[in-house]
Structure formats: C-alpha cells, structure tokens
Design a protein around this motif. Structure first.
Motif, PDB file in Angstrom:
ATOM      1  N   UNK A 129       0.891  -1.411  -0.077  1.00 34.92           N
ATOM      2  CA  UNK A 129      -0.139   0.004   0.091  1.00 34.92           C
ATOM      3  C   UNK A 129       1.107   1.371  -0.086  1.00 34.92           C
ATOM      4  N   UNK A 130       2.051   1.021   0.766  1.00 35.30           N
ATOM      5  CA  UNK A 130       2.890   2.188   0.861  1.00 35.30           C
ATOM      6  C   UNK A 130       4.140   1.351   0.878  1.00 35.30           C
ATOM      7  N   UNK A 151       5.266  -1.312   3.479  1.00 34.44           N
ATOM      8  CA  UNK A 151       3.998  -1.477   4.440  1.00 34.44           C
ATOM      9  C   UNK A 151       3.117  -2.787   3.859  1.00 34.44           C
ATOM     10  N   UNK A 176     -10.718   1.748   9.200  1.00 34.67           N
ATOM     11  CA  UNK A 176      -9.311   2.097   9.226  1.00 34.67           C
ATOM     12  C   UNK A 176      -8.584   1.398   7.839  1.00 34.67           C
ATOM     13  N   UNK A 181      -6.716   2.633   4.172  1.00 33.07           N
ATOM     14  CA  UNK A 181      -5.465   2.097   3.630  1.00 33.07           C
ATOM     15  C   UNK A 181      -5.701   1.535   2.213  1.00 33.07           C
ATOM     16  N   UNK A 206      -5.651   3.676  -0.897  1.00 29.57           N
ATOM     17  CA  UNK A 206      -4.634   4.260  -1.601  1.00 29.57           C
ATOM     18  C   UNK A 206      -4.056   3.401  -2.821  1.00 29.57           C
ATOM     19  N   UNK A 234       1.595  10.064   1.792  1.00 33.73           N
ATOM     20  CA  UNK A 234       1.252   8.957   2.237  1.00 33.73           C
ATOM     21  C   UNK A 234       1.874   7.391   1.684  1.00 33.73           C
ATOM     22  N   UNK A 235       1.356   7.558   0.297  1.00 32.46           N
ATOM     23  CA  UNK A 235       1.806   6.825  -0.811  1.00 32.46           C
ATOM     24  C   UNK A 235       2.250   7.545  -1.835  1.00 32.46           C
ATOM     25  N   UNK A 236       2.868   7.053  -3.042  1.00 34.72           N
ATOM     26  CA  UNK A 236       3.341   7.796  -3.987  1.00 34.72           C
ATOM     27  C   UNK A 236       2.237   8.359  -4.746  1.00 34.72           C
ATOM     28  N   UNK A 291      -0.094  10.415  -3.577  1.00 31.76           N
ATOM     29  CA  UNK A 291      -1.276  10.537  -2.842  1.00 31.76           C
ATOM     30  C   UNK A 291      -1.185  11.736  -1.948  1.00 31.76           C
ATOM     31  N   UNK A 330      -7.092   7.825  10.177  1.00 31.11           N
ATOM     32  CA  UNK A 330      -6.030   7.267  10.774  1.00 31.11           C
ATOM     33  C   UNK A 330      -5.212   6.237  10.298  1.00 31.11           C
ATOM     34  N   UNK A 331      -5.867   5.234   9.565  1.00 30.57           N
ATOM     35  CA  UNK A 331      -5.175   4.242   8.728  1.00 30.57           C
ATOM     36  C   UNK A 331      -4.179   4.594   8.004  1.00 30.57           C
ATOM     37  N   UNK A 332      -4.550   5.927   7.295  1.00 30.12           N
ATOM     38  CA  UNK A 332      -3.682   6.049   6.299  1.00 30.12           C
ATOM     39  C   UNK A 332      -2.508   7.091   6.853  1.00 30.12           C
ATOM     40  N   UNK A 384      -1.207   6.325   9.438  1.00 30.66           N
ATOM     41  CA  UNK A 384      -0.267   5.405  10.131  1.00 30.66           C
ATOM     42  C   UNK A 384       0.810   4.857   9.347  1.00 30.66           C
ATOM     43  N   UNK A 385       0.437   4.797   8.196  1.00 31.05           N
ATOM     44  CA  UNK A 385       1.444   4.504   7.229  1.00 31.05           C
ATOM     45  C   UNK A 385       2.603   5.390   6.992  1.00 31.05           C
ATOM     46  N   UNK A 425       4.229   6.195   9.652  1.00 27.43           N
ATOM     47  CA  UNK A 425       5.202   5.745  10.666  1.00 27.43           C
ATOM     48  C   UNK A 425       6.452   5.036  10.360  1.00 27.43           C
TER      49      UNK A 425
END
Lengths: 159, 159
Positions: free
Chosen positions: A38-39, A42, A150, A154, A157, B38-40, B42, B152-154, B156-157, B159
């Motif tokens: 997803x990232x 990850x 949540x 993800x 994405x 958060x992701x490429x 995005x 929050x799920x997004x 979190x990525x 981290x």
C-alpha cells in the motif's frame, strides 16, 4: 421507533455501509494491484484483506454465533506480519472467503433481535458485564466498523 | 444504566478513543514526516490533518453548536485536492488548530445530556426527522468516528 431501534439502525447502517464501501473498493482493485504494498515497505492489499477476514471471523466467537469459518487465517493474518509467511491464500481465494463470510455474517446478524444485541459478548464475564453493561454485542459491531474503515482508508490508496 | 446511557457510552468511548489514537500518532510523526505523501502520488499527511480539522469544524454546524472555528480550511482541505493550493497553513499551525478544536469540541459535547443527542442534526428537516429519527446528533458522532479512523489508517502508514 424506540431508542433501542434507533440505535440498532444507526449501528447497522454504519456496519453495512462500511462493508459495501469495502466491496466496491475491492471490485475496483485487480488481483495484481492487491498484491502490491500500500505504501513502500508496508502491508500488501492481500494482507489487509486476509486480516479483515480473520478479524471478522473472531466476531463470530465474540458474538457467541459459532466457530470461525476460516481459522487457518488467524496465524498468518493476525499473529504474523505481512511477508513473513509462505503459502498464503491467493487474492482470488481471499475474495471468495470474504464474500462467503459477509453472507454468513449477514444471515447470523439478521437472526438477532435488537434487544439481543444488548447482551454481553463472550470476552466479558457476567460479573464485569453487570458493572459495565456497555460491553455488549453492539459494541463489537461499533468497534469492528471503525476497524474496517481504518483499513478501507489504507486499501483506498491502491486505487 | 438506561439503554440511552449505554449507547451514549459506546458512541463517545469510540469517538474519544479515536481522537486519542490520532493524537498519539500525530505525536509520533515529525512535521517533516507529515509533509510527505502517504503513498506515492497520494495526499500528504499535512492535507489529511487539515481535512480532519475541516470535517470536525463542520460538526459544530451540524450539531447546532455554533460557527466553524477555522472556516478558512474549508476550501483548501475539503473542496480542493492536495497540492493544488498555495499558502496552506504549516504543520505546526495545523497541530495547534487540531489541539484547540479538540478542546472546544470536548467542552461543547460535554455540555449536552444523553437525551439531547437524540435530537435532529441541522442537515435534516423536522419533517424528514419525524420519519427518520435515526438522523440524530449521535449519528453525526458515529459517522465522523468512522471517517476519523479511515484517515488514521492512512496517517499510520507514515510511521
């Protein structure tokens, strides 16, 4: 509508809409896309889908509705991290598990009357429940709905 | 506890825990990290944080609790996509807005009794509410809790 019926509708509208959101999203993502992270570094879409099925399987136990449908997913998708386990089910298999599980959950959930959702779930003792009556079956639906959203955030994405 | 009190606790426990989850996560992410995508391709963490503040500001209006605190965030974080608007607030400014807004919302929310959350929100007419009593103020909290967890799920990525 009674207070109970109003809450029943609020809670299950949110749960059912969230499942629908997830279904729509899964239908837009190819098997190949779900194999992607997803990232960078990850979890992959595949892992998130397996994780959701494993968590929803646990709901059956928590709601005293029988055994898990896919107990073999507990270890690889709840205990283990992504990319540490070999021989995972394919995306196609997980899609079929998800669909089947959603149908079974819907059927079991519909068999309960609103007042039965006020009863305790299985991970709280009768003694504790007497003091903390909010630890009821509705609570399981509410917490798992936020858990589902949540992870939808993800999976989104990958689009 | 009455049915209403039990639901009040379930709904607000989930909302407050979700805000706490978000706070803890924001504390773990540096300003520099929140400037990253958060992701490429995005949304950046900054955008998601601004978006959450803009959505929670709308709650004040929906709950008939007064005006938005940060109306200037509506356009760049709700109407516009990320990376299309110049002169956005800094991460530091958004962190301060978030903290201030959480405190104001908590204060306003605590001023309402459980039965007042059963009243209609402002985007439903009295006529429609008579037929659809689940479109109450609790419903706003429930839907915004799932919205918060989605993002929050997004975050979190990062981290």
């Amino acid at each position: 509508m009674t207070t109970l019926e109003i809450f029943y509708k609020i809670v299950f509208d949110r749960w059912n809409t969230s499942l629908k959101n997830c279904d729509n999203l899964l239908n837009e993502l190819s098997d190949e896309t779900l194999m992607r992270e997803i990232a960078p570094g990850k979890n992959r879409g595949l892992y998130v889908l397996g994780h959701l099925i494993a968590v929803h399987d646990d709901m059956l136990v928590l709601l005293d509705m029988g055994n898990k449908i896919y107990p073999e997913l507990h270890e690889p998708f709840l205990k283990a991290a992504d990319k540490t386990v070999e021989n995972l089910p394919s995306v196609g298999e997980l899609r079929a598990f998800w669909k089947n599980q959603c149908a079974i959950l819907a059927q079991k959930f519909e068999s309960l009357q609103p007042e039965q959702w006020m009863e305790k779930h299985t991970s709280v003792s009768a003694e504790d429940f007497a003091k903390e009556p909010h630890r009821n079956k509705f609570n399981i639906i509410v917490t798992r709905t936020t858990h589902l959203q949540y992870h939808i955030g993800q999976l989104r994405l990958l689009k």
